[in-house]
Write an enzyme that holds these catalytic residues in place. Sequence first.
Site, PDB file in Angstrom:
ATOM      1  N   TYR A 182      -8.487 -10.090   2.070  1.00 16.55           N
ATOM      2  CA  TYR A 182      -9.798  -9.669   2.480  1.00 16.55           C
ATOM      3  C   TYR A 182     -10.511  -9.116   1.254  1.00 16.55           C
ATOM      4  O   TYR A 182     -11.770  -8.852   1.498  1.00 16.55           O
ATOM      5  CB  TYR A 182      -9.536  -8.198   3.319  1.00 16.55           C
ATOM      6  CG  TYR A 182      -8.726  -7.091   2.821  1.00 16.55           C
ATOM      7  CD1 TYR A 182      -8.953  -6.405   1.867  1.00 16.55           C
ATOM      8  CD2 TYR A 182      -7.234  -6.992   3.221  1.00 16.55           C
ATOM      9  CE1 TYR A 182      -8.300  -5.609   1.581  1.00 16.55           C
ATOM     10  CE2 TYR A 182      -6.624  -5.895   2.862  1.00 16.55           C
ATOM     11  CZ  TYR A 182      -7.213  -5.127   1.967  1.00 16.55           C
ATOM     12  OH  TYR A 182      -6.342  -4.230   1.386  1.00 16.55           O
ATOM     13  N   GLU A 183      -9.906  -9.262  -0.030  1.00 16.43           N
ATOM     14  CA  GLU A 183     -10.516  -8.597  -1.020  1.00 16.43           C
ATOM     15  C   GLU A 183     -11.611  -9.522  -1.488  1.00 16.43           C
ATOM     16  O   GLU A 183     -12.834  -9.328  -2.076  1.00 16.43           O
ATOM     17  CB  GLU A 183      -9.738  -8.413  -2.433  1.00 16.43           C
ATOM     18  CG  GLU A 183      -8.910  -6.939  -1.707  1.00 16.43           C
ATOM     19  CD  GLU A 183      -7.790  -6.755  -2.940  1.00 16.43           C
ATOM     20  OE1 GLU A 183      -7.965  -6.403  -3.814  1.00 16.43           O
ATOM     21  OE2 GLU A 183      -6.645  -6.912  -2.752  1.00 16.43           O
ATOM     22  N   HIS A 231      -2.898   1.385  -4.805  1.00 10.07           N
ATOM     23  CA  HIS A 231      -2.129   0.229  -5.558  1.00 10.07           C
ATOM     24  C   HIS A 231      -1.983   0.347  -6.969  1.00 10.07           C
ATOM     25  O   HIS A 231      -2.992   1.159  -7.753  1.00 10.07           O
ATOM     26  CB  HIS A 231      -2.915  -1.203  -5.098  1.00 10.07           C
ATOM     27  CG  HIS A 231      -2.562  -1.332  -3.663  1.00 10.07           C
ATOM     28  ND1 HIS A 231      -1.972  -2.562  -3.285  1.00 10.07           N
ATOM     29  CD2 HIS A 231      -3.325  -0.974  -2.515  1.00 10.07           C
ATOM     30  CE1 HIS A 231      -1.876  -2.715  -2.011  1.00 10.07           C
ATOM     31  NE2 HIS A 231      -2.635  -1.709  -1.541  1.00 10.07           N
ATOM     32  N   ALA A 244       2.524  -2.236   3.966  1.00 11.14           N
ATOM     33  CA  ALA A 244       2.602  -1.316   4.927  1.00 11.14           C
ATOM     34  C   ALA A 244       2.008  -2.005   6.335  1.00 11.14           C
ATOM     35  O   ALA A 244       1.224  -2.757   6.166  1.00 11.14           O
ATOM     36  CB  ALA A 244       1.563  -0.095   4.490  1.00 11.14           C
ATOM     37  N   ASN A 269       1.770   3.283  10.978  1.00 12.82           N
ATOM     38  CA  ASN A 269       1.027   3.898  12.388  1.00 12.82           C
ATOM     39  C   ASN A 269       1.478   3.089  13.555  1.00 12.82           C
ATOM     40  O   ASN A 269       1.858   1.904  13.366  1.00 12.82           O
ATOM     41  CB  ASN A 269      -0.539   3.773  12.118  1.00 12.82           C
ATOM     42  CG  ASN A 269      -0.940   2.255  11.710  1.00 12.82           C
ATOM     43  OD1 ASN A 269      -0.742   2.012  10.629  1.00 12.82           O
ATOM     44  ND2 ASN A 269      -1.494   1.542  12.767  1.00 12.82           N
ATOM     45  N   HIS A 302      -5.129  -8.997  -1.639  1.00 12.67           N
ATOM     46  CA  HIS A 302      -5.185  -9.390  -0.326  1.00 12.67           C
ATOM     47  C   HIS A 302      -6.306 -10.280  -0.147  1.00 12.67           C
ATOM     48  O   HIS A 302      -7.295 -10.517  -0.774  1.00 12.67           O
ATOM     49  CB  HIS A 302      -5.584  -8.167   0.771  1.00 12.67           C
ATOM     50  CG  HIS A 302      -4.617  -7.091   0.428  1.00 12.67           C
ATOM     51  ND1 HIS A 302      -4.525  -6.196  -0.548  1.00 12.67           N
ATOM     52  CD2 HIS A 302      -3.431  -6.656   1.352  1.00 12.67           C
ATOM     53  CE1 HIS A 302      -3.588  -5.308  -0.446  1.00 12.67           C
ATOM     54  NE2 HIS A 302      -2.821  -5.508   0.603  1.00 12.67           N
ATOM     55  N   SER A 330       0.908  -1.204  -0.112  1.00 10.31           N
ATOM     56  CA  SER A 330      -0.144   0.019  -0.101  1.00 10.31           C
ATOM     57  C   SER A 330       1.005   1.270   0.023  1.00 10.31           C
ATOM     58  O   SER A 330       1.743   1.388   0.811  1.00 10.31           O
ATOM     59  CB  SER A 330      -0.975  -0.167   1.277  1.00 10.31           C
ATOM     60  OG  SER A 330      -1.907  -1.009   1.293  1.00 10.31           O
ATOM     61  N   MET A 369      -1.868  -6.873   6.951  1.00  4.46           N
ATOM     62  CA  MET A 369      -3.176  -7.784   6.400  1.00  4.46           C
ATOM     63  C   MET A 369      -2.625  -8.319   5.025  1.00  4.46           C
ATOM     64  O   MET A 369      -3.496  -8.839   4.345  1.00  4.46           O
ATOM     65  CB  MET A 369      -4.138  -6.676   5.987  1.00  4.46           C
ATOM     66  CG  MET A 369      -4.998  -6.048   7.132  1.00  4.46           C
ATOM     67  SD  MET A 369      -6.178  -5.058   6.570  1.00  4.46           S
ATOM     68  CE  MET A 369      -6.419  -3.866   7.906  1.00  4.46           C
ATOM     69  N   SER A 370      -1.376  -8.736   4.937  1.00  2.06           N
ATOM     70  CA  SER A 370      -0.863  -9.163   3.712  1.00  2.06           C
ATOM     71  C   SER A 370       0.504 -10.184   3.933  1.00  2.06           C
ATOM     72  O   SER A 370       0.645 -10.601   5.210  1.00  2.06           O
ATOM     73  CB  SER A 370      -0.478  -8.050   2.747  1.00  2.06           C
ATOM     74  OG  SER A 370       0.580  -7.303   3.413  1.00  2.06           O
ATOM     75  N   HIS A 380      -7.297   3.887   6.514  1.00  2.56           N
ATOM     76  CA  HIS A 380      -6.704   3.383   5.167  1.00  2.56           C
ATOM     77  C   HIS A 380      -6.258   4.740   4.531  1.00  2.56           C
ATOM     78  O   HIS A 380      -5.121   4.725   3.942  1.00  2.56           O
ATOM     79  CB  HIS A 380      -7.698   2.705   4.259  1.00  2.56           C
ATOM     80  CG  HIS A 380      -6.856   2.239   2.964  1.00  2.56           C
ATOM     81  ND1 HIS A 380      -5.792   1.527   2.967  1.00  2.56           N
ATOM     82  CD2 HIS A 380      -7.017   2.531   1.692  1.00  2.56           C
ATOM     83  CE1 HIS A 380      -5.405   1.133   1.889  1.00  2.56           C
ATOM     84  NE2 HIS A 380      -6.013   2.061   0.921  1.00  2.56           N
TER      85      HIS A 380
HETATM   86  N1  HPA Z   1      -3.089  -2.951  11.111  1.00  3.28           N
HETATM   87  C1  HPA Z   1      -3.235  -3.802  10.087  1.00  3.28           C
HETATM   88  N2  HPA Z   1      -2.848  -3.455   8.854  1.00  3.28           N
HETATM   89  C2  HPA Z   1      -2.198  -2.143   8.731  1.00  3.28           C
HETATM   90  C3  HPA Z   1      -2.037  -1.533   9.809  1.00  3.28           C
HETATM   91  C4  HPA Z   1      -2.593  -1.788  11.166  1.00  3.28           C
HETATM   92  O1  HPA Z   1      -2.495  -1.114  12.151  1.00  3.28           O
HETATM   93  N3  HPA Z   1      -1.355  -0.379   9.343  1.00  3.28           N
HETATM   94  C5  HPA Z   1      -1.004  -0.525   8.028  1.00  3.28           C
HETATM   95  N4  HPA Z   1      -1.713  -1.884   7.668  1.00  3.28           N
END
Ligand code: HPA
Length: 267
Positions: free
Chosen positions: A82-83, A58, A110, A229, A80, A28, A205-206, A241
Site C-alpha cells: 500500500y505504500e 517501523h 501485526a 485487534n 508494504h 508494525s 496488509m503484509s 493504526h
Molecule cells: N486488518 C488489517 N491489518 C491489520 C489489522 C486489521 O484488522 N490489524 C493490524 N493490522
Amino acid sequence: MSDAHVLSELIRARAGSAPVRLGLVLGSGLGHLAHAVDGVAIPYADLPGFPHVGVSGHNPNLHVGTLEGVRVAVFGAREHYYESGNPRAMLLPLQVLRALGADRLILTNAAGSLRPDIPPGSVLLLSDHINYSGLNPLIGEQTDARFVPMTDAHDPALRAALQAAAAAQGVDLPEGVYAWYSGPSFETPAEIRMLKTLGADAVGMSTVPEVILARFLGLNVAAISTITNMAAGMSDEKISHAHTKAMAPLGAAKLERILREFLASLR
Ligand code: HPA
C-alpha cells in the site's frame, strides 16, 4: 554482479563476512526487537534499492549480527504494497538475505483476529494464507521459476521448531490462516464476514508477498502474527493504526520469547 551481490558485499564490509543463517522481518510495532542484535545497524537509506519505508512504528534499518548466538539479518521494517503499489518491494532485500548466506526466513506482522478464541495480545503461527489481494510479486518474472508451488509454503519443519520453542517458553501458539488485504484502509465488517466464510483466521496488509518471494528464492519461511485487534465488526473497539501500534507490544513480548528460544535451539 547482480545488485543483490553488490549490496551483500557492502553489508559484509560493514558487518563482517561470517555467513548469515536466518533472516527476520519485523512488523508494525515490533521494530525494537532488532536492537537486541549484537552487531551493526545499516540504515536502508545506505542500501540503494532498499525500500523507502514511511510507516510510523517501523525501524528502517538492517541489523546484522548475532542474536542468541546465531548470526542473523533483521529487517527492522518492510515496505508494504500500500505504500507505493509495488508488490515486489521486498524482492531485493530478500535476494540480499540469500546472498548473505541465509536459507530461512521468519516473517512477523501485526494482524486483526477473526477468531474470538485468539484475542488481542495473542500470537498466531501462520499455517497457510489466502492471497485475497489478487496481486502477485512474481508477475513479470520471465522464467519457469515463477511457477512456484505454494503447498507447504509455510514450512512444516520451521513451524514445528517454532511450536517447540513456544512450548518450552509456556507460550500458547495457535496456528491459523492469514488473509492478505492490500490496505491501507482497514476492512469492512462485511469483508471480514466474507473472509471468515473463506476460512481465514486473521487478516493483515503484509507478509503474503514476502512468503511468495521467499519460496521463489528458495528460502524456507514461516510467519507469526501478533494480534492487535479483533477484525472489523467483531468488537466495539475502534480499529486504527494508533491502536495497532499501542497493542503490538502485548504480543511482542511473547514473540520475542519464542524467537529467542527458537534461535537458541539452532546454536
Ligand atoms: N486488518 C488489517 N491489518 C491489520 C489489522 C486489521 O484488522 N490489524 C493490524 N493490522
